[in-house]
Structure formats: structure tokens, C-alpha cells
Design a protein around this motif. Structure first.
Motif: not given
Length: 370
Positions: A91-102, A153-166
Motif C-alpha cells: 500500500s505504501w508503494l502504491a501511495e508513493l507511485l500515485s503521489a509522484a505520478i498524479c 491513478i485509482g487505487r483498489f486495496e485488498e482486491l481479493t477481499r471483494s466479491t466476484s461481481d465487484v
């Protein structure tokens, strides 16, 4: 920034990002604020060979190839999936990437069993719909839709915890790069602007909760973040987070390097014990991640600051370690007790230093919880 409990990376490092942007003459994909090289430099820190007029501190500690692959993925039209054990810094890497890019890391959807399709598409302001009917003004865009509309950049945390329809709804967004709004007669398609991408994270220990479909996997490039096992790298992470913690809490407290060594060695010992265990009952429930190690240190620092002698001691460190890792009773307590008697006790006799006090503090903590 001082009145925020936790500032996002783009706020925390705003001055640094502004400076990097002012000296950046490299090619930038889409609407990126920084070039790929500068994004990497912002995350991994500068070196003398970079020839900059100022030093850029390292913020994420790991193999540079993981960062480079992540940046290259985001410069393409594919999503990025960071997968690994808990506490590996995804999550920290995702945040840093998003901060630097957009310069916006806050467009986040948290994946849970209760996450719905509305959370990644849109919902409606009921009072406005009643008053004026359904329109773009009465629509509440999701963070993902906002990222599409702004080329961010949109972030989706814990993707595998969401259901199949999502997850299925996300396939459409990643494939078609637009969201249809059938409730509207006109202006009913939201197209993604250049620069839009999705960074998702997934916990490798959640395998089997809601496995990703092969269709969704094809829309992502996978970057697997391993547990940090190199003691030097882990020491750098812990030291970086400790200094950050002391600044955030405005604490002036002595943290002896010898106690950091005790903490690092304790986690290394417990990981080795877990790897050799024959069953889950013989392993601590904790993942023994670097993040949990930092949590133990934070707990002991705060305890020492508020209730101790404003100096970190081995006794307090041991108490925090037991208190943080003993989640199951009596299983985890028995494992920690075995570690203290089988490993720490002989070491305290042979090596001395902080280990005898650490042993005593651990024993007292286990006795209190038993």
C-alpha cells in the motif's frame, strides 16, 4: 500538514515533489507530473551519480526492479497488481507511485465483503434526485470514476477481499476504459482520460477468499513483493519508520541501536521457528512482517515516552513484543515462552548486553497474560 493525523504522500512530500518537477526534463507519459526516472528517484532516493543539487531520501525499501516494473506498467494501458504477504509495503508503494505520478493518492477503494459495484462506479445523491431528477449533478462518482475523469491513478486495496461481481465490474473498466450510466438519457458515458490506471493490492494469504478470475488477471501486470529478509534492508526500514514516528509524535527519546538489533534478531528467530514448524498450531498467528515489527517498536516507544523514563529499555521492548504477537491464548503464549527459554535464555548467558533484561521483560509479560 501539522493538523493532519496522517498526511498523504503528496502532501507530506509536496516541497520535494515540486522541486523534482521543476528540474525534471525527462519525457513524461500521458499527463504524468514526473518522468518515470524521477518517479523512481522520488521513491528509491537519490544517489551521487544522479547529479542533483539536493538529496532525495529513500521512502520505500526493496528491490529497484519492483519499482521499475510498476512504473513501466502504469505507463502502459494495463493495471498494476501488487501482491504479497501482509506488511510488505504494498500500500505504501502504491501511495508513493500515485503521489509522484498524479499528485493524488487518495482515490482509494477499500475491498471488503461489503464492497459493492457502486463503490467502483457511481451512486446517487438521493435528495438531489428527488428534487431535480437523475443528472450528472446528482451523481456521486466513485474514486475510480474520478480517477478516470481526471486521468489519475485509482487505487483498489485488498482486491481479493471483494466479491466476484465487484471484480467483474472492474474488468469492464480496465478493458473498455469507460463507465456507462444507463440511468441518463444523454451524456451517459464517462470516458477515461490519458493517464488513468488502477493500482490494486492483494494479500497472498487471502488466497481462496475471492480468487481473481483469469479474465481479471489478464488485465493486470503482477508485481510480487516479497517479505524483507535481508537484515540490512529491514534495519533501514525500521530506522526510517522510527525517525518518522518520533517526528510525528514530537517525541525526543533515545532509541539505542543495540535494541533495534535485538528487535531485528528476535523477529528473525521467530520467522526461522515458524518456517521449521510442522503445523499451524506451532506457528504464531502473526505474519511477523516488517510492518508488525515497526508496530512493536512504536508501542514500546510510546509506552516509554508516556509511562517510562523517556528512554527505550529492553524490558519495555520485550513486553511490547509479547503483547503485540500473543494473539491466541494459550497457543501463541506457549510459542513465545518456548522461544524465550530455548533461544533468548542461552543467548543472554553467552552474549549478555540487552538480552538478559529482554528475557526478564518477556517472561514478566507472558506471566501477566497467562
Amino acid at each position: 500538514m501539522s493538523d493532519l493525523l496522517r498526511a498523504p504522500a503528496e502532501t507530506k512530500y509536496a516541497e520535494e515533489l515540486d522541486w523534482l518537477e521543476s528540474v525534471d526534463d525527462g519525457p513524461k507519459p500521458f499527463s504524468w507530473r514526473l518522468s518515470p526516472k524521477m518517479v523512481r528517484l522520488f521513491i528509491l532516493g537519490s544517489e551521487r551519480s544522479d547529479g542533483l543539487d539536493r538529496e532525495i531520501a529513500q521512502k520505500w525499501f526493496g528491490d529497484r526492479s519492483f519499482v521499475e516494473r510498476s512504473i513501466v506498467t502504469l505507463a502502459s494501458d494495463r493495471g498494476l497488481l501488487l501482491i504479497g504477504d501482509p506488511g510488505t509495503g504494498k500500500s505504501w508503494l502504491a501511495e508513493l507511485l500515485s503521489a509522484a505520478i498524479c499528485r493524488n493518492s487518495t482515490l482509494v477503494v477499500q475491498g471488503t465483503a461489503g464492497t459493492t459495484e457502486d463503490h467502483i462506479k457511481y451512486s446517487w445523491n438521493v435528495s438531489m434526485v428527488i428534487a431535480k431528477g437523475q443528472s450528472r449533478e446528482s451523481m456521486i462518482p466513485s474514486p475510480i470514476m474520478t480517477a478516470m475523469e481526471t486521468g489519475a491513478i485509482g487505487r483498489f486495496e485488498e482486491l481479493t477481499r471483494s466479491t466476484s461481481d465487484v471484480q467483474d465490474a472492474l474488468i469492464s473498466i480496465l478493458s473498455e476504459k469507460y463507465i456507462s450510466v444507463p440511468e441518463l438519457d444523454s451524456d451517459n458515458i464517462v470516458f477515461a482520460k490519458p493517464g488513468f490506471s488502477v493500482i490494486a493490492t492483494a494479500n497472498s494469504r487471502d488466497r481462496g477468499v475471492n480468487d481473481l478470475s483469469s479474465a481479471l488477471k489478464r488485465r493486470f501486470n503482477f508485481v510480487r513483493i516479497p517479505v524483507v529478509t535481508n537484515k540490512k534492508s529491514e534495519a533501514e526500514i525500521v530506522r526510517f519508520r522510527t525517525e518518522e514516528l518520533l517526528r510525528r509524535h514530537r517525541i525526543e527519546l533515545d532509541v539505542p541501536p543495540t535494541l533495534l538489533d535485538v528487535l531485528l534478531q528476535s523477529f528473525a528467530d521467530l520467522r526461522a521457528s515458524a518456517a521449521a514448524a510442522g503445523s499451524d498450531d506451532e506457528k504464531l498467528e502473526s505474519a511477523l512482517s516488517t510492518a508488525e515489527q515497526i508496530g512493536v517498536l512504536e508501542d514500546s516507544i510510546l509506552h516509554s515516552n508516556f509511562f517510562g523514563e523517556r528512554a527505550l529499555t529492553a524490558r519495555t521492548l520485550a513486553s511490547s513484543l509479547v503483547g503485540s504477537l500473543a494473539r491466541r491464548a494459550p497457543e501463541d503464549l506457549a510459542i513465545l515462552n518456548k522461544y524465550l527459554h530455548g533461544v533468548v535464555e542461552p543467548r543472554s548467558r553467552e552474549a549478555g548486553g540487552s538480552w538478559p533484561e529482554f528475557l526478564e521483560g518477556g517472561r514478566d509479560a507472558i506471566a501477566t497474560l497467562s
